[in-house]
Design an enzyme around this catalytic site. Structure first.
Site, short mmCIF file in Angstrom:
data_model
loop_
_atom_site.label_atom_id
_atom_site.label_comp_id
_atom_site.label_asym_id
_atom_site.label_seq_id
_atom_site.Cartn_x
_atom_site.Cartn_y
_atom_site.Cartn_z
N ASN A 63 27.45 15.12 57.61
CA ASN A 63 26.67 14.62 56.48
C ASN A 63 27.53 14.60 55.21
OD1 ASN A 63 24.35 14.13 54.71
ND2 ASN A 63 23.17 14.61 56.54
N HIS B 139 45.00 32.78 51.17
CA HIS B 139 46.07 33.21 50.27
C HIS B 139 46.02 34.73 50.19
CE1 HIS B 139 46.97 29.15 49.22
NE2 HIS B 139 45.71 28.92 48.89
N GLY C 108 23.44 22.89 56.06
CA GLY C 108 23.98 22.58 54.74
C GLY C 108 24.60 23.80 54.06
N ALA D 204 21.63 27.42 56.79
CA ALA D 204 22.07 26.91 55.49
C ALA D 204 22.58 28.03 54.59
CB ALA D 204 20.92 26.18 54.82
N ILE E 234 32.72 34.51 58.57
CA ILE E 234 34.05 35.16 58.48
C ILE E 234 34.45 35.80 59.81
CG2 ILE E 234 33.93 35.55 55.97
CD1 ILE E 234 33.30 38.50 56.60
#
Ligand code: ACO
Length: 157
Positions: A54, A84, A111, A129, A134
């Site tokens: 989307n 980083h 989303g 959503a 992680i």
């Protein structure tokens, strides 16, 4: 290339698909990607059959992003393959660690999901959503939250 893709009107889905196929490393049958789509390389993204992304899909594909069949991506969802250093000196030295992201078959990233570097998501998974992924996610679960955790198991049918 992203700029070229994003100039194609949403009404011209055949042109969007053709340009997306030029950009991607590989793609299966039935490919739909909406504008705006942003990425580093494009060629490091591999998607299977029946893929839908989307609006506002951002992919930092310095590393490889491998996506299986029947995967949907909700609006404003991000996939990152670059970390980083957490040390200031490391960032001053512009260091980066690149880790691939792998997503299985029959996955719905809803989303505003963020998938962090190095994550593997299994098959038949819904990422609710606003979740931030992680850790690796096993097969047949719904995960939600930041960090995303299993909220329930889900059947295939
Ligand atoms: C291509 C496209 O995707 S376009 C369409 C874009 N649409 C979206 O992004 C809609 C996303 N929808 C969601 O996130 C929904 O909440 C779904 C699909 C995950 C809900 O799935 P359901 O199986 O109905 O889950 P249900 O509502 O029973 O919730 C299960 C648990 O997860 C929690 N939960 C559900 N969604 C979320 C969320 N986004 N964030 C945090 N927790 C959540 C619920 O609070 C519930 O916890 P509880 O049992 O402690 O109350």
């Amino acid at each position: 290339m992203a700029q070229e893709f994003n100039t194609i009107p949403e009404t011209e889905s055949d042109k969007q698909e053709a340009k997306a196929r030029e950009i991607l490393g590989s793609a299966g049958k039935n490919l739909v990607i909406h504008s705006d789509w942003k990425f580093d390389n494009g060629k490091n993204i591999h998607v299977g059959d029946n893929f839908l992304a989307n609006y506002n899909w951002t992919v930092l594909d310095v590393g490889k992003v491998t996506i299986g069949d029947n995967v949907w991506i909700g609006p404003n969802t991000d996939i990152y393959t670059v970390n980083h250093p957490v040390t200031a000196m490391g960032r001053r030295d512009h260091l980066a660690k690149v880790l691939p992201v792998t997503i299985g078959n029959d996955v719905w990233l809803c989303g505003k999901v963020t998938v962090c570097p190095g994550v593997t998501i299994g098959n038949n998974v819904v990422v609710a959503a606003g979740s931030v992924v992680i850790h690796d996610i096993p097969d047949n679960v719904i995960v939600a939250g930041n960090p995303a955790r299993m909220v329930k198991k889900v059947d295939f049918e």
